[in-house]
Motif scaffolding. Structure first.
Motif, PDB file in Angstrom:
ATOM      1  N   LEU A  81       0.873  -1.174   0.000  1.00  0.00           N
ATOM      2  CA  LEU A  81       0.000   0.000   0.000  1.00  0.00           C
ATOM      3  C   LEU A  81       0.909   1.223   0.000  1.00  0.00           C
ATOM      4  O   LEU A  81       1.560   1.523   1.011  1.00  0.00           O
ATOM      5  N   GLN A  82       0.987   1.880  -1.146  1.00  0.00           N
ATOM      6  CA  GLN A  82       1.767   3.107  -1.259  1.00  0.00           C
ATOM      7  C   GLN A  82       0.886   4.266  -0.859  1.00  0.00           C
ATOM      8  O   GLN A  82      -0.193   4.461  -1.443  1.00  0.00           O
ATOM      9  N   MET A  83       1.333   5.023   0.114  1.00  0.00           N
ATOM     10  CA  MET A  83       0.535   6.124   0.644  1.00  0.00           C
ATOM     11  C   MET A  83       1.271   7.439   0.416  1.00  0.00           C
ATOM     12  O   MET A  83       2.359   7.645   0.965  1.00  0.00           O
ATOM     13  N   ASN A  84       0.697   8.286  -0.404  1.00  0.00           N
ATOM     14  CA  ASN A  84       1.279   9.581  -0.725  1.00  0.00           C
ATOM     15  C   ASN A  84       0.397  10.707  -0.204  1.00  0.00           C
ATOM     16  O   ASN A  84      -0.774  10.489   0.119  1.00  0.00           O
ATOM     17  N   SER A  85       0.961  11.888  -0.140  1.00  0.00           N
ATOM     18  CA  SER A  85       0.223  13.074   0.306  1.00  0.00           C
ATOM     19  C   SER A  85      -0.518  12.795   1.612  1.00  0.00           C
ATOM     20  O   SER A  85      -1.705  13.098   1.750  1.00  0.00           O
ATOM     21  N   LEU A  86       0.192  12.225   2.538  1.00  0.00           N
ATOM     22  CA  LEU A  86      -0.431  11.814   3.800  1.00  0.00           C
ATOM     23  C   LEU A  86      -0.922  13.009   4.602  1.00  0.00           C
ATOM     24  O   LEU A  86      -0.320  14.088   4.574  1.00  0.00           O
ATOM     25  N   LYS A  87      -2.023  12.789   5.281  1.00  0.00           N
ATOM     26  CA  LYS A  87      -2.670  13.810   6.102  1.00  0.00           C
ATOM     27  C   LYS A  87      -2.721  13.337   7.553  1.00  0.00           C
ATOM     28  O   LYS A  87      -2.726  12.125   7.809  1.00  0.00           O
ATOM     29  N   PRO A  88      -2.806  14.257   8.494  1.00  0.00           N
ATOM     30  CA  PRO A  88      -2.915  13.835   9.905  1.00  0.00           C
ATOM     31  C   PRO A  88      -4.077  12.879  10.146  1.00  0.00           C
ATOM     32  O   PRO A  88      -3.972  11.975  10.993  1.00  0.00           O
ATOM     33  N   GLU A  89      -5.155  13.043   9.401  1.00  0.00           N
ATOM     34  CA  GLU A  89      -6.311  12.159   9.590  1.00  0.00           C
ATOM     35  C   GLU A  89      -6.080  10.745   9.070  1.00  0.00           C
ATOM     36  O   GLU A  89      -6.911   9.862   9.275  1.00  0.00           O
ATOM     37  N   ASP A  90      -4.941  10.508   8.418  1.00  0.00           N
ATOM     38  CA  ASP A  90      -4.582   9.150   8.013  1.00  0.00           C
ATOM     39  C   ASP A  90      -3.923   8.379   9.152  1.00  0.00           C
ATOM     40  O   ASP A  90      -3.668   7.183   9.024  1.00  0.00           O
ATOM     41  N   THR A  91      -3.652   9.066  10.250  1.00  0.00           N
ATOM     42  CA  THR A  91      -3.037   8.408  11.402  1.00  0.00           C
ATOM     43  C   THR A  91      -3.930   7.293  11.918  1.00  0.00           C
ATOM     44  O   THR A  91      -5.108   7.505  12.215  1.00  0.00           O
ATOM     45  N   ALA A  92      -3.366   6.097  12.022  1.00  0.00           N
ATOM     46  CA  ALA A  92      -4.131   4.918  12.436  1.00  0.00           C
ATOM     47  C   ALA A  92      -3.203   3.718  12.483  1.00  0.00           C
ATOM     48  O   ALA A  92      -2.066   3.781  12.014  1.00  0.00           O
ATOM     49  N   VAL A  93      -3.720   2.629  13.024  1.00  0.00           N
ATOM     50  CA  VAL A  93      -3.067   1.331  12.853  1.00  0.00           C
ATOM     51  C   VAL A  93      -3.645   0.721  11.581  1.00  0.00           C
ATOM     52  O   VAL A  93      -4.862   0.637  11.428  1.00  0.00           O
ATOM     53  N   TYR A  94      -2.758   0.328  10.691  1.00  0.00           N
ATOM     54  CA  TYR A  94      -3.159  -0.228   9.410  1.00  0.00           C
ATOM     55  C   TYR A  94      -3.006  -1.751   9.440  1.00  0.00           C
ATOM     56  O   TYR A  94      -2.002  -2.273   9.942  1.00  0.00           O
TER      57      TYR A  94
END
Length: 126
Positions: A81-94
């Motif tokens: 899972l490539q995650m770009n342009s990350l935002k604070p709301e993406d904070t989580a356990v994946y």
């Protein structure tokens, strides 16, 4: 014995990128759907992305569409899972997950998946 072993994740500033990996073992996954979910404190586990191991369409939650990309590496039996342009709301356990392709229920429902990785923390600072 099916095992999904995750790697990647960590701390990144907003706008940055991370890549998560999920190494699958224990059986042939050609007939399985692989998914990524995430969970923040106090919230339910939510769908992020999914793809069938044999290929075909990929699906994303609206909140990550255009920023995240799911892919697979057949040679290493690994899903990324490539995650770009990350935002604070993406904070989580994946979490990565797998389910047999003929499993009933919508692909975005977490409890339709039989196998889960151990989870990895992603923290995006503002």
């Amino acid at each position: 014995q099916v095992q999904l072993v995750q790697s990647g994740g960590g701390l990144v500033q907003a706008g940055g990128s991370l890549r998560l990996s999920c190494a699958a073992s224990g059986r042939t996954f050609i007939n399985y759907r692989m998914g990524w979910f995430r969970q923040s404190p106090g919230k339910e586990r939510e769908f992020v992305s999914t793809m069938h191991w044999s290929g075909g369409s990929t699906y994303y939650a609206d909140s990550v569409k255009g920023r995240f990309t799911i892919s697979k590496d057949n040679a290493n039996n690994t899903v990324h899972l490539q995650m770009n342009s990350l935002k604070p709301e993406d904070t989580a356990v994946y979490y990565c997950a797998a389910r047999f392709s003929l499993t009933s229920g919508n692909y975005y429902v977490a409890n339709t998946y039989s196998y889960w990785g151990q989870g990895t923390q992603v923290t995006v600072s503002s």
